[in-house]
Each structure stands twice: as C-alpha cells, then as structure tokens.
Design a protein around this motif. Structure first.
Motif, mmCIF file in Angstrom:
data_model
loop_
_atom_site.group_PDB
_atom_site.id
_atom_site.type_symbol
_atom_site.label_atom_id
_atom_site.label_comp_id
_atom_site.label_asym_id
_atom_site.label_seq_id
_atom_site.Cartn_x
_atom_site.Cartn_y
_atom_site.Cartn_z
ATOM 1 N N ALA A 39 -2.591 -1.184 -9.262
ATOM 2 C CA ALA A 39 -2.252 -1.451 -7.867
ATOM 3 C C ALA A 39 -3.340 -2.345 -7.297
ATOM 4 C CB ALA A 39 -2.172 -0.153 -7.076
ATOM 5 N N ILE A 40 -2.922 -3.491 -6.787
ATOM 6 C CA ILE A 40 -3.898 -4.431 -6.226
ATOM 7 C C ILE A 40 -3.709 -4.455 -4.721
ATOM 8 C CG2 ILE A 40 -2.330 -6.333 -6.879
ATOM 9 C CD1 ILE A 40 -4.826 -8.142 -6.951
ATOM 10 N N GLY A 41 -4.732 -4.077 -4.002
ATOM 11 C CA GLY A 41 -4.648 -3.978 -2.556
ATOM 12 C C GLY A 41 -5.108 -5.263 -1.886
ATOM 13 N N TYR A 42 -4.597 -5.465 -0.677
ATOM 14 C CA TYR A 42 -5.002 -6.641 0.088
ATOM 15 C C TYR A 42 -4.783 -6.348 1.555
ATOM 16 C CZ TYR A 42 -0.018 -7.709 0.399
ATOM 17 O OH TYR A 42 1.327 -7.650 0.641
ATOM 18 N N ASP A 43 -5.342 -7.218 2.399
ATOM 19 C CA ASP A 43 -5.210 -7.062 3.843
ATOM 20 C C ASP A 43 -3.825 -7.558 4.247
ATOM 21 O OD1 ASP A 43 -7.016 -8.467 6.736
ATOM 22 O OD2 ASP A 43 -5.405 -6.996 6.564
ATOM 23 N N LEU A 52 -1.513 -0.444 0.930
ATOM 24 C CA LEU A 52 -1.961 0.924 1.189
ATOM 25 C C LEU A 52 -3.453 1.034 0.911
ATOM 26 C CD1 LEU A 52 0.993 2.845 -0.451
ATOM 27 C CD2 LEU A 52 0.621 2.355 1.971
ATOM 28 N N GLY A 53 -4.040 2.087 1.415
ATOM 29 C CA GLY A 53 -5.483 2.245 1.304
ATOM 30 C C GLY A 53 -5.965 2.395 -0.129
ATOM 31 N N THR A 54 -5.234 3.143 -0.950
ATOM 32 C CA THR A 54 -5.728 3.395 -2.305
ATOM 33 C C THR A 54 -5.149 2.370 -3.266
ATOM 34 O OG1 THR A 54 -3.881 4.920 -2.614
ATOM 35 C CG2 THR A 54 -5.991 5.867 -1.958
ATOM 36 N N SER A 55 -6.027 1.838 -4.097
ATOM 37 C CA SER A 55 -5.575 0.872 -5.089
ATOM 38 C C SER A 55 -6.610 0.848 -6.202
ATOM 39 C CB SER A 55 -5.417 -0.518 -4.470
ATOM 40 O OG SER A 55 -6.610 -0.908 -3.844
ATOM 41 N N ASP A 56 -6.205 0.270 -7.320
ATOM 42 C CA ASP A 56 -7.137 0.177 -8.443
ATOM 43 C C ASP A 56 -8.136 -0.953 -8.239
ATOM 44 O OD1 ASP A 56 -4.234 0.928 -10.133
ATOM 45 O OD2 ASP A 56 -6.008 2.221 -10.240
#
Lengths: 454, 621
Positions: A327-331, A360-364
């Motif tokens: 999971a790649i998080g971003y703004d 979402l807040g949690t990501s790898d």
C-alpha cells in the motif's frame, strides 16, 4: 520653440526621474496578502506534531528571531550579536543583543533565551550567563551556528501552550489555526519597523487556487507548484524559484525485515522512471535524484544513480517467490502526488511489483516531501533522516568523505527511495518589492514593501 | 355404484374436463401471446438500445472529431514527430479536452500507439495503448465498444477514434463515454421491463460487474434480487457465444420471476471480444397473475359446473333413474315374493317400454303362478288322495278279511263263531284304531294353523325343547344321548309363533333321536347369520344320502319303518310360514344337521304395549 521643447524635455525628464526614484524607494504601508498550501495548526516552531514546511518556516521568520541566521553557508548575527565556541566546539556562548523586546513588551533576557533553547533541545545543556546564553554539548558540534539558525530554535517566550511571544518584525493580530493568520507590523522591532503594515496569510489553498488568486489580484504572494512553474506567464507576476530544497521520496514505514524484502525494495527503486516523470509530470522542474542531499549542498549527489533499470528490477523481483501488494500512501489533497503515485505504481507493475495507492493513514510506504532543514549538509541530512524515520546520522564528521559515508549508510537502510529534488516556486504580484527567497526556501519579507503595480 | 351416482360422475367429469380443457387452451393461448409480446418488447428494446448506442456513439464520434480538429491537437500533431516525442508539453491536453467536450475517456496516441496524453489515466503517458493495433487496423469508423482499463478498475464505454495525419506521421485521438447506469436509465423502458449490463471481465461471474440502474446508490445491489442469480445466464452466454434467454426466479412466488434475454456486446478487432452482456428482463408478474386468474376462473367455473352437474344429474336421475329404480324395486319385490308388483309407465321411451314389459312379465308370472298353484293344488289333492288311498287300503284289507271271516265262520262253523267273533272283533278294533290314527294325522296336518307372531327368544324355545326331551335322552332301553347346547346369548328376539316353533324343533329332535338308536351326541346350536337367526339341530347318527336329502321334506316320505313321513313336512311348513328356510347337510355315517334360518321381522310386530295385551289374551292362564 526649440528652447521650449528642450526645456519641456528637461523638466519632464527631471519629473520622471523623481518619480522613478520615488518608485524605487521603499514605502511604508499596505497589507501583504499571502497564500500558502500548507496549513499549520500551530505557530510554535518547536511543535513537532505539525509537519515542517516552507510556509511554516516563513511564518516563523515573521514572528520570531533566532540567535543567528544561516545563509549560503554563512552565519549572520540575529538576536545574538556575537558568539564564540570553545572546547572543540563543545561549548558555545552567544552574546545577546541589547534592547530587544518581545511583542508583549518584555525585554529579551538570556534566561528567556536559554529557556527557549532548552525547550527545543533537551539534549543541550543551556544556561544563561549574564547577557549571554551558553550551550554545552556532549560532543563537538561544529554545526551549532546552523542549528541555532533553524526555525525550530527560534527564541520564544512561552507563557502557556497557546500564548507565545516573539521578537520578529510582525506580531499576531488574528490567528485561525490552519486557515488564516493576520499579522501587524511591530513598531518597536529591533530590526526596525517593517515597511508593510501587515501581512494576511491564507493557508491551505491549493496551488491552482493560489495561481488564480494572483491572477485576479486577490493575493500578492503565492506558491506555485513545481509542475506549473513551466507554464507560469510573466504577465501574471514575477516567478522566483529556489535551489532544490525539497526531497520527494518514497519512505517505507518499517525497516527491512527479510532478505526478500531487501530485494523487492531495491527492485522498486530501480523500476521508477524518474526521467519521464520529471519531464512530464514535473514539467522539468527539479532534478531526478538518487541521493538524499542535493548536489548543491553535498557536492556528490550525482554519484547516487537515479537511472531506472527495469531489467535488473525484474531480475530482482524474480528472485522472490511471492511479493504481496504494497500500500503506497500519498497526500490526497495534492493532485501531483496522486499522479506520481499512479505512475510509480505503473512502473512497479512493469517490474512485477504490485502497489496499491491509498490516502489512508496506514501504508507500507508513502510518497513524501521533505524540506531541507538547512543548507548545512549535516543538519540537512540529520533532518532528512529524522523525517524518514532513520536513525540519526552521525553528526561528528567534518569531511566530505564522512558526509558521503553517512548518506550512503542512510540509503543502505532502504527505508528511503529518493526520487527528486525540487525547488520551491513563488510568484508575486508586480507591486511587491524587495522580497527575497532564502537558500532554505523561505521568504524574506522583513524589507518587503508594496508599491504601485507596474 | 348406483346408476344415479354413475350419472353424476359422468356429468361432473364431462363438465370438469370441458372446463379444464378450455382453461388449458386459454392458458396456452395466453402463454403464446405473452411470449410473443415479450419477444416484441425485447426486440423493441434491443432496437432502442442499438439506436441509443448509435446515437451516443455518433455523439462521441462528433466530439472526438471536434477534438481532433482543434488547434491544440493539430499543433501537437505537428510538433510530435516519429523519432522523438516530448510528451511533457501535452501531458494535460487530454484532460482539458475531455473536460471541455464532456467525454469520460480521451487518449491521444502517437503514430506508434504510445499514449501521449490520457484523461482517464494521466500517469499512463508513454505506455502503449493495448487496443491500438485493432484501432489502427480497423477501417470501420463507426463507434465501438471497448473495455477501458483504469487505475483501479475497468470501465466499459463506447468509443470513437479519429486519426490525424500530418506529413508522414499520425496522431490518433480516441475518446469515449462510459456505458454505465446513466446510459441504461436513459432508455425508455416499458412497464415491467428492466435492463442491466454486465461488464465481462475476468473468468468468473462477479456481482460487482453488474450494472443495475434499479440498485443505484447501493454498492451491494438489491438484497431482494441478488446478482448471483444471473450467474448461470452469464456463463451460458460466455460459453455458447450467442443470445440466450433464461428464467430468473427471485423468490418461491412465481409472480416474481423474470425472463431475461442476454445479448452479447462485442468490441472491435479480429477477435471481437465479448465485452459486455446486455440483460433485458421482462417480469412475468402480469402473466402469472393472469394465469392465476384463469385458473381461479376455471376452478370457479369448474366448481360451478360440478354443482350444476350435481343438480342436473339429480334432475336427470329424477327423470331417468327413477323409473329404473322403480323397476329395480319392483324386481326386488318380485324376487321377494310379491308377484303383484308393478311399475308405473310414463312416456314412450325405452325405459317406458321396459316398464311395460316388466308389468306384462309380472302379470304373466302371476298368472302362471296361479296356474301352478292350482296345478300343485290339484297335484297335492291327487297326492293326498293317493296317499290316503294307500294308507287306508292297508287297514281296510284286514278289515275286509275279518268281516269275511266272520261271515264264513257264521255260515260254516257256528260253533266256533263266538271265538272267531272275539278274535275278529279285536282285529277289527285294532285296524279301526289304526284307521283313526291315520285319519287323525291327516287331520292334524290339514289343520296346521297360521303362525301367531310374537316377540320370541329363540334360545328359550330351544332350551324348552331340550328340557322336554331330557328324560328321553337318558331313557332305559336305549343308549344315552348327550345333548350339547351351543347357544348364542347375543341373539335378539324374533317375530315367531312359539308353539309352532317348539313343535318344529321337537320334530327335528325326535328325528335326531330316531337317527341315533345306539346313542350319540345331539347338538342344539343357535347363531346369528346376516340379520337372520339360525337354529341347528345336529346328530351323530347314520346320516343321509344325497337322494334322501332331496326328498326328505316331501310329505309322507320317510326313511323310517314306522312313521307317516309328515314330521319334516310339518317342520318345513312351519319354517315356510315364518318366512324362513330349512336345509339339511348330511353325509352317510357322519350325522345330519338340520339348519333353520328365520328372519327377525321384529319391526313387523305391533308395539310392545299392545303386544303385551295380545300375549296376555293369547296365552292360557
């Protein structure tokens, strides 16, 4: 006739030159309207809960002062008019300027300054000695001047968590956290009253809205997104950019836990086509990079390769039996971030890796922008490491080789995949004069003034 | 089953079958009509879909053409060349153009099919468009269906492509709009019809790929109509690659069924891949309800018809079966002995003819019976005269001899006349006594009275007879006879003359005793037998031959050396007068059983009170 023409010419020239001279002379008055993308929820520069940003630092410089300023590798006196180090840079003594007052009228004392520094640096031993502040470190700290110049080390008078008072050229009139900040000129500022009567800062505005605000005249100074800078028309205002002072990188949430993951992270780094992203998505702004520190700070940033290696990436991936989806998080509020993440996911897919974008807040792992803390390479590296969750880089080196080794060690942890070094762009209306961009990407408005629009 | 019931069954069956036949026919016609309407609706909807599809497609094609003809795209096409492509400048072009022209999808491809700019997936610049080969190869400029891969999903849409040729190289503009719920909602659907679209992605059916405008706003679909119900239909279309119809039942209520026609939607290219399946559903509610109404009407009519049949059959039987019943009753009367029974004749049909024939038959039988009775009477008189002559002749001959002997003695031996006179007188007196006995028995037989019926307990009479002969069973000079009583104590009273019955039983017991000179067992048994009372007198004597059994009830027939032969005739007469029947079962050496069957006839007796008076008046004090 000829006499009249010449006379008229002489008079008009004189008049125009007077006018021109008058126009280039700073004028008092006016309220500068500024927009920012960041929306800080606190004005306390030492509050670690709020993310660091150029806007926040710029606001800090309007409200507060540091003991010294750091620009282009040199320290300039701030609240401290002089300083000296001893014991191999383990002890630093800063002699305070006299006659400086806080916005609430309180005089700046060494005790207040020491208390402010102790608040932000628990590891330091800070004490007041007369009109000086003495800082003792456990280890030699040659970067002390650059450190005290950091905005988080600004000298504040903290009466309570919400009530802080500074010595900067502006004081707070109205503060709506994350939305709007209204400042008024400090008449008795030790630097002298600023030319501007006030500054209104609207926060949390998108880059597109900021550009529109500048265009329609509802803002005087705005931020420009790097990918929009290329298309900025001079007719809209004056565009100014800094050196690359922001690192855009992929930061993993955890350390490598298995050899397979090491291979996969390496494969991910090799799969990203930085050149095409830089060319298209960033519209040529900034530089692709494989290093944490930009070359203009470290001098060796180019050594770390930023070229893609899809074939090698596939080979690394093939060595791993199963690779789960990361999971790649971003703004989510940043359209550029979304595009970048989608593109990185496509590149990763070509290498056999699976990335699932998420807000979402949690990501790898996460696409982040890390502002350079300072133009001092060691402080910048330390700040970057802290933002990336790395262990603190060894700060005891002085040579470029030690710096290189430190950065290399940080990159070897595979917590960070550097992508680009980006400058910051600001655009100002023609009426704003004498404003400057510091090397750290913050705006210098102490001497700014508003004239007539050309 | 009576004739009346048969008639009823026939009538009812006729009505029921007629109504059922009509109902089935109506249902068949209705089903055909419904199917025809359904097919017409489906065809109309398919036509409408195709029309709307064409219209939308043409609209998309116009927009794509407008984009292709725009200055921005033309400049871009001019700027791009075949060797190096700088996509940076045109990265955002597709998004802007798509927004301006209200397209959901827009891609600009260079001559090699590389995406220059993409509105639906901006990050895909520089990647090849998978469908480029089929797009560039196809000479068909008409809009087409395409499955567009997006960042996190796949969407079905109708697309149009337009090529711009600038010098040696080309640029392709491919734009489209989603084929989604809004498209389906735009279709003008008749009542009870709905349309769904299944996006054919993956190998297995997935409910998430089903677009149901009716379930707008609910990602989980309509829980009352789970999408999984469509899985067999979808799989069938995939497998057989053709239009298929199927029935989908949502609940156990057949009115909730829907007939779905699944129509495959194909894309472009050599393979013409199956991109989507259009599902047109027609509710069977109206048909099922109509069918129910027909059935209910049929049941109502059928029920009414059966009731009518009952009424009709009752009326018909009143007209048809009554004469038949009367005939049957009259026949029974005749069988039971009422030879004068007749039937009323009404009309001139076959039944009336039968009644006339019956009446003639009974009249004839009655006449024949009278003639027979007269004949029998004459025969009986003749027999009686013969028997009387025979019986009297025997004692008269010695009488005659004796008188002649007296005359001779008076004339020839007067001295012995006194002695001969004394001897002859005794002989004369004995024979006269014999004559008197014979005449007495004849007189007795002729005087057999008609039975005076009373309420009688048969067991009591049997017991009285047994008591009467008890002494004789053990009399000296003969072997003992064991009398065994097997009386059914549940016997009810019958209408009978107790004296005559006693007499008849006594005669049977006497016969039995005569049949067992060496002793034996006499069994007196009573039992019920189909509404009648049976009295059995069984002995263990020598038995009778079959010929003797046949003649044994004939008057004057006897197998004994002594006897008038009237005893069993009297018994038969008594039994016959009571409306009963007597029979004999015997085999030589195995004894004989006489069985008297008497009807109850208690109902024929007068009420108990007057009966008591009658008994009080009849019986001696």
């Amino acid at each position: 006739m000829k006499y009249f023409a010449c006379h008229w010419l002489a008079v008009s020239s004189l008049f125009l030159s007077v006018l021109a001279r008058a126009e280039t002379r700073p004028q008092y008055g006016g309220t500068l309207r500024v927009t920012t993308h960041a929306a800080p929820s606190t004005l306390d520069p030492a509050d670690d809960k709020a993310p660091d940003s150029f806007a926040r630092r710029s606001v800090t410089s309007l409200l507060f002062d540091t003991l010294a300023t750091w620009n282009a590798g040199h320290a300039q006196p701030g609240l401290a008019e002089s300083w000296q180090s001893s014991k191999g840079n383990q002890r630093w003594q800063f002699r305070l300027r006299h006659g400086v007052k806080f916005h609430d009228g309180t005089a700046l004392t060494s005790e207040i300054a020491a208390a402010s520094l102790r608040f932000t640096n628990p590891a330091w031993s800070v004490r007041a000695e007369g009109d000086a502040v003495v800082i003792d470190c456990d280890e030699p700290n040659p970067e002390m001047l650059a450190e005290v110049a950091l905005s988080r080390n600004a000298i504040l008078k903290r009466d309570s968590e919400e009530k802080v008072s500074g010595t900067g050229p502006f004081h707070i009139v109205e503060w709506q956290p994350g939305k709007k900040l209204t400042l008024a000129a400090e008449e008795d500022c030790w630097r002298g009253r600023p030319f501007l009567d006030g500054v209104e800062i609207e926060m949390g505005r998108s880059f597109r809205d900021q550009a529109t605000a500048l265009e329609v005249g509802s803002a005087d100074l705005v931020e420009i997104a790097p990918e929009q800078a290329h298309h900025f028309s001079p007719a809209k205002g004056r565009l100014v950019s800094s050196a690359p002072v922001e690192l855009m990188a992929l930061v993993f949430a955890r350390d490598v836990s298995a050899p397979d993951e090491k291979l996969l992270r390496e494969a991910l780094g090799l799969s990203v086509e930085r050149q095409s992203i830089h060319s298209v998505l960033l519209q040529g702004a900034g530089q692709p990079t494989g290093s944490l520190l930009p070359t203009w700070i470290s001098g060796f940033g180019f050594v770390f390769s930023s070229k893609a290696g899809l074939q090698k990436a596939r080979q690394l991936r093939d060595q791993v039996h199963t690779a789960r989806t990361w999971a790649i998080g971003y703004d989510g509020s940043d359209p550029l971030a979304r595009l970048l993440v989608e593109r990185i996911a496509l590149n990763a897919k070509d290498a056999g890796l699976s990335l699932a974008p998420t807000t979402l807040g949690t990501s790898d792992l996460r696409l982040v922008r890390i502002p350079l803390a300072s133009s001092d390479p060691w402080i910048a590296l330390e700040g970057m490491a802290a933002q990336a969750g790395l262990s603190k880089a060894k700060n005891s080196g002085t040579t470029i080789e030690e710096l290189f080794a430190a950065e290399q060690a940080a990159l070897a942890s595979q917590r960070v995949v550097p992508l680009f070094h980006l400058p910051v762009f600001y655009a100002a209306s023609a009426s704003l004069r004498d404003w400057a961009l510091r090397t750290d990407g913050t705006i210098e408005l102490a001497n700014a003034w508003l004239g007539a629009a050309k | 089953m009576t004739f009346r019931r048969k008639l009823l069954v026939v009538f009812a069956l006729t009505v029921f079958l007629s109504v059922a036949g009509v109902a089935l026919l109506v249902q068949w016609v209705t089903r055909n009509a419904f199917e025809k309407t359904e097919n017409q609706r489906t065809a109309a909807l398919v036509t409408q879909f195709q029309r709307e599809f064409s219209r939308r497609g043409e609209d998309v094609a116009r927009r794509v053409e407008a984009i292709a003809a725009s200055d921005s795209v033309t400049r871009m096409a001019t700027a791009l060349n075949g060797t190096s492509s700088d996509f940076a400048e045109y990265f955002d072009l597709a998004r802007v153009m798509a927004e301006n022209h209200q397209l959901d999808f827009l891609e600009i491809l260079d001559g090699r099919g590389t995406i220059v700019s993409s509105a639906q997936w901006p990050a895909k610049f520089g990647y090849p468009e998978p469908a480029f080969e089929s797009l560039s190869a196809s000479n068909d400029q008409r809009p087409f269906l395409k499955l567009e891969e997006l960042q996190d999903s796949t969407a079905l849409g109708f697309f149009a492509a337009h090529a711009i040729h600038v010098g040696d190289h080309s640029v392709y503009v491919v734009g489209g709009q989603r084929l989604d719920k809004n498209f389906l909602l735009a279709l003008d659907l008749p009542a009870d019809t709905r349309v769904l679209l299944y996006q054919n992605r993956g190998d297995r059916f997935s409910p998430e790929l089903l677009l149901d405008p009716a379930a707008a706003g609910s990602s989980a679909g309509d829980p009352a109509r789970p999408a999984e119900k469509f899985a067999p239909l979808i799989d069938a279309v995939r497998k057989y690659d053709q239009e298929i119809s199927g029935l989908v039942d949502w609940t156990s209520n057949r009115a909730d069924e829907e007939v779905f026609h699944a129509i495959p939607l194909r894309g472009v290219g050599k393979d013409r891949p199956l991109l989507g399946i259009l599902l047109i559903g027609n509710s069977r509610r109206s048909y099922v309800e109509l069918k129910r109404r027909i059935r209910d009407a049929a049941l109502l009519v059928g029920g009414g018809g059966v009731v009518l049949a009952i009424l009709l059959s009752s009326w018909a039987s009143a007209r048809v079966t009554r004469p038949v019943v009367d005939l049957a009753r009259a026949a029974q009367d005749v069988a039971s002995g009422n030879w004068s029974a007749s039937v009323q004749v009404e009309g001139h049909d076959e039944v009336a003819q039968l009644a006339e024939s019956f009446n003639r038959m009974t009249s004839e039988l009655l006449a024949q019976k009278e003639r027979l009775v007269q004949t029998e009477r004459v025969a009986a008189w003749r027999e009686l005269a013969r028997r009387l002559a025979h019986e009297l002749k025997n004692p008269l001959f010695p009488l005659q001899l004796t008188v002649e002997n007296l005359i001779r003695a008076r004339e020839q031996s007067p001295e012995m006349f006194e002695e001969i006179f004394r001897e002859s007188s005794q002989t004369l007196l004995a024979e006269i006594s014999n004559l008197k006995g014979i005449i007495g028995r004849f007189s007795e037989f002729s005087k057999m009275p008609q039975p005076q019926l009373q309420r009688v307990q048969v067991n009591e009479i049997v017991e009285a007879v047994a008591r009467l002969f008890q002494v004789q069973f053990q009399a000296q000079g003969r072997e003992a006879i064991h009398c065994e009583m097997q009386l059914d104590r549940r016997l009810g009273p019958i209408a009978a003359d107790p004296e005559l019955l006693h007499r008849a039983l006594s005669n049977l017991v006497l016969n039995a005793m005569d049949a067992m000179p060496k002793g034996g067992t006499l069994t007196l048994r009573t039992r019920r037998d189909d509404g009648k009372v049976a009295v059995e007198v069984c002995d263990t004597g020598s038995g009778l031959t079959p010929e003797e059994c046949e003649r044994i009830f004939t008057p004057y027939y006897t197998s004994k050396q002594h006897g008038t032969g009237l005893g069993l005739a009297i018994v038969q007469s008594v039994v016959s007068d009571h409306g009963g029947r007597i029979s004999v079962h015997s085999e030589p050496g195995k004894g004989t059983t006489f069985v008297i069957e008497l009807p109850s006839n208690v109902d024929a007796l007068p009420p108990a009170a007057s009966l008591k008076e009658e008994i009080a008046g009849k019986l001696p004090v």
